[in-house]
Design a protein around this motif. Structure first.
Motif, PDB file in Angstrom:
ATOM      1  N   PRO A   1     -14.715 -32.209  46.737  1.00 35.94           N
ATOM      2  CA  PRO A   1     -13.835 -31.132  47.222  1.00 35.94           C
ATOM      3  C   PRO A   1     -14.159 -30.717  48.655  1.00 35.94           C
ATOM      4  O   PRO A   1     -15.312 -30.761  49.080  1.00 35.94           O
ATOM      5  CB  PRO A   1     -14.107 -29.986  46.238  1.00 35.94           C
ATOM      6  N   LEU A   2     -13.117 -30.295  49.358  1.00 34.09           N
ATOM      7  CA  LEU A   2     -13.240 -29.940  50.774  1.00 34.09           C
ATOM      8  C   LEU A   2     -14.191 -28.759  50.987  1.00 34.09           C
ATOM      9  O   LEU A   2     -14.902 -28.711  51.991  1.00 34.09           O
ATOM     10  CB  LEU A   2     -11.851 -29.604  51.330  1.00 34.09           C
ATOM     11  N   HIS A   3     -14.225 -27.815  50.049  1.00 34.81           N
ATOM     12  CA  HIS A   3     -15.082 -26.639  50.254  1.00 34.81           C
ATOM     13  C   HIS A   3     -16.566 -26.975  50.120  1.00 34.81           C
ATOM     14  O   HIS A   3     -17.425 -26.176  50.481  1.00 34.81           O
ATOM     15  CB  HIS A   3     -14.688 -25.497  49.293  1.00 34.81           C
ATOM     16  N   ARG A   4     -16.864 -28.178  49.617  1.00 35.58           N
ATOM     17  CA  ARG A   4     -18.261 -28.609  49.516  1.00 35.58           C
ATOM     18  C   ARG A   4     -18.661 -29.529  50.669  1.00 35.58           C
ATOM     19  O   ARG A   4     -19.839 -29.708  50.946  1.00 35.58           O
ATOM     20  CB  ARG A   4     -18.503 -29.317  48.182  1.00 35.58           C
ATOM     21  N   ASN A   5     -17.673 -30.159  51.298  1.00 32.06           N
ATOM     22  CA  ASN A   5     -17.970 -31.064  52.412  1.00 32.06           C
ATOM     23  C   ASN A   5     -16.743 -31.160  53.321  1.00 32.06           C
ATOM     24  O   ASN A   5     -15.759 -31.790  52.965  1.00 32.06           O
ATOM     25  CB  ASN A   5     -18.358 -32.450  51.866  1.00 32.06           C
ATOM     26  N   GLY A   6     -16.824 -30.533  54.489  1.00 31.00           N
ATOM     27  CA  GLY A   6     -15.683 -30.500  55.406  1.00 31.00           C
ATOM     28  C   GLY A   6     -15.338 -31.852  55.992  1.00 31.00           C
ATOM     29  O   GLY A   6     -14.225 -32.075  56.468  1.00 31.00           O
ATOM     30  N   ASP A   7     -16.304 -32.797  55.960  1.00 30.61           N
ATOM     31  CA  ASP A   7     -16.069 -34.134  56.532  1.00 30.61           C
ATOM     32  C   ASP A   7     -15.396 -35.089  55.539  1.00 30.61           C
ATOM     33  O   ASP A   7     -15.017 -36.194  55.927  1.00 30.61           O
ATOM     34  CB  ASP A   7     -17.392 -34.764  56.998  1.00 30.61           C
ATOM     35  N   CYS A   8     -15.299 -34.673  54.275  1.00 31.81           N
ATOM     36  CA  CYS A   8     -14.713 -35.531  53.221  1.00 31.81           C
ATOM     37  C   CYS A   8     -15.355 -36.931  53.245  1.00 31.81           C
ATOM     38  O   CYS A   8     -14.672 -37.948  53.374  1.00 31.81           O
ATOM     39  CB  CYS A   8     -13.200 -35.661  53.402  1.00 31.81           C
TER      40      CYS A   8
END
Length: 480
Positions: free
Chosen positions: A206-213
């Protein structure tokens, strides 16, 4: 109370309670024919909401929604009219998705059946995977083909957009995962190989856990789940433990990975340590499908559907900003309700879980007469829809798994379901070659046009369009 004793002049004592059961209003004496709109106006006055703060509300008596008037929603055989009746109110989405009603385009190009169709997180782009070994990316403004991505050596069985919309992952029958750049249709780096059998499901962190995906998980018939670093194109972890094929995986907002398997178990994994932390037992046959009540919230990441316009929006490039926005949205959702998981199985049942709290199921949902093929939480997490090979769709309460109603209309197996962004409409794809649109427990519209089985359907996260993919080798776009 006997229904014969109820007349249009009859009155009731009611209290209005919020979803969490914390804020209860004083008791009101109201006519039994009070309408939903009148209840809404009453609530605005009680909560002292200004015109700017007013949003639509839905009202429930004993989990049954009030669509017209209060008397129609009350089970008079069970209710005790000598005590105040609790009416629970829920704030609805501030935007409204209009029902789709016509096919605006038939997208041709695939040489074999379309097995998977998926909109990007903002709804600006559509991707499709087919038995012709290709992935196609479609331009939704002109409704024409944009790119054909070739590289797979067998059927493309799974697709997944990264939550920032900048990467598209596809998995095929040979066990190979390929990443594509949606902006130009080119392949990113090398092919991700390691699985020994076909890819059944793909899920991004998920994006809220890793902004770089960066991280992507893939599940396969070979019983393993692999976690890939898409920056270095390497396999970080192999999550092994299932003894039969893995059918579905979900990357939870808490960081865990949930996996469903044909070995009848659901496992909870820590992808950082690469270990199984819990096993969930309860099904008596293959577990086919999983859904989280946070699925939609995590799918759209930093995008907000209420800002959607006819011209599709693009998200900003800054990963820190995207992660911060996504985290705020996820936190807002999870503050009202805990994260729930639902599983559908070949044993004809669904199980509702709260895996963060307990390994026992919260509810067993029975009623289907054949295997369950797809299950979806509504975007607001309040409803849950399941599609089965018994030709029906059943809708359940997303909080406690209580049965609400059955949707009948398809004449053969139901393959896939998708909710509209405002949780008011549901669309289904079936073996009977039709797509059907449902609202408030009723068939709203039949969408015929495909010449063969419809394998896949998806409602764009911005609510603008529905895409369906069929064995007739075409995709159709449906709009209002």
């Amino acid at each position: 109370m006997n229904l014969a004793g109820v007349s249009a002049e009859s009155r009731l004592f009611v209290t209005l309670t919020d979803e969490a059961g914390e804020n209860t209003t004083e008791t009101f004496d109201v006519p039994v024919i009070t309408s939903r709109d009148q209840l809404e106006q009453m609530l605005y006055v009680v909560l002292q909401l200004s015109d700017d703060d007013r949003v639509p509300y839905s009202f429930y008596v004993e989990d049954k929604e009030i669509f017209s008037t209060l008397d129609k929603a009350i089970d008079w055989e069970k209710v005790n009219v000598e005590k105040p009746i609790d009416i629970v109110y829920h704030a609805q989405a501030v935007f409204r998705v209009r029902p789709v009603s016509r096919c605006t385009s038939t997208l041709e190009g695939h040489q074999q059946p379309v097995l998977h169709a998926l909109f990007s997180p903002t709804g600006s782009t559509l991707a499709s995977g087919s038995g012709d070994k290709s992935v196609r990316i479609w331009d939704l403004t002109t409704e024409t083909p944009k790119f054909t991505c070739e590289g797979h050596m067998d059927w493309v069985l799974a697709l997944a957009w990264s939550p920032d919309g900048h990467k598209l992952a596809s998995g095929c029958k040979r066990g190979v995962v390929i990443l594509w750049r949606p902006i130009d249709g080119s392949q990113m780096g090398k092919k991700l190989t390691g699985h020994k059998q076909w890819i059944s499901y793909l899920a991004w962190e998920p994006l809220h856990r890793n902004g770089d995906c960066r991280r992507l998980a893939s599940a396969s018939k070979d019983c393993d789940i692999r976690v890939w670093d898409t920056a270095t194109m390497t396999c970080e972890k192999v999550l092994a433990g299932h003894v039969q094929g893995v059918t579905c995986i979900k990357w939870s907002g808490t960081g865990a990975i949930y996996s469903a398997s044909q070995d009848r178990t659901i496992r909870v994994w820590d992808p950082d340590a690469g270990i199984c932390v819990k096993q969930l037992h309860g099904h008596g046959h293959w577990v086919n499908t999983l859904a989280l009540n946070t699925d939609y919230c995590m799918r759209i990441g930093a995008f907000d559907p209420k800002n959607a316009s006819i011209n599709p929006l693009q998200m900003s490039e800054d990963p820190v900003h995207l992660q911060k926005t996504a985290l705020a949205k996820y936190s807002e959702f999870i503050n009202v309700r805990s994260e729930k998981l639902v599983s559908g199985s070949d044993d004809f049942t669904l199980l509702l879980w709260e895996p963060t709290n307990t390994t026992k199921s919260v509810a067993r949902m029975t009623g289907h007469q054949a295997l369950i093929n797809d299950v979806r939480f509504s975007p607001d997490g309040r409803l849950l829809a399941s599609g089965s090979f018994d030709k029906s769709i059943k809708v359940w309460n997303g909080k406690d798994g209580k049965f609400l109603y059955t949707l009948r209309g398809h004449i053969t197996s139901v393959y896939q379901l998708s909710w509209s962004a405002d949780s008011r409409l549901l669309v289904s794809a079936s073996e009977d070659s039709t797509v059907k649109l449902w609202q408030n427990g009723k068939l709203l519209m039949d969408l015929p046009g495909h010449l063969d089985q419809v394998y896949t359907v998806d409602w764009s996260p911005d609510g603008q369009a529905v895409a369906s993919g069929s064995k007739d080798k075409t995709l159709k776009l449906w709009r209002r």
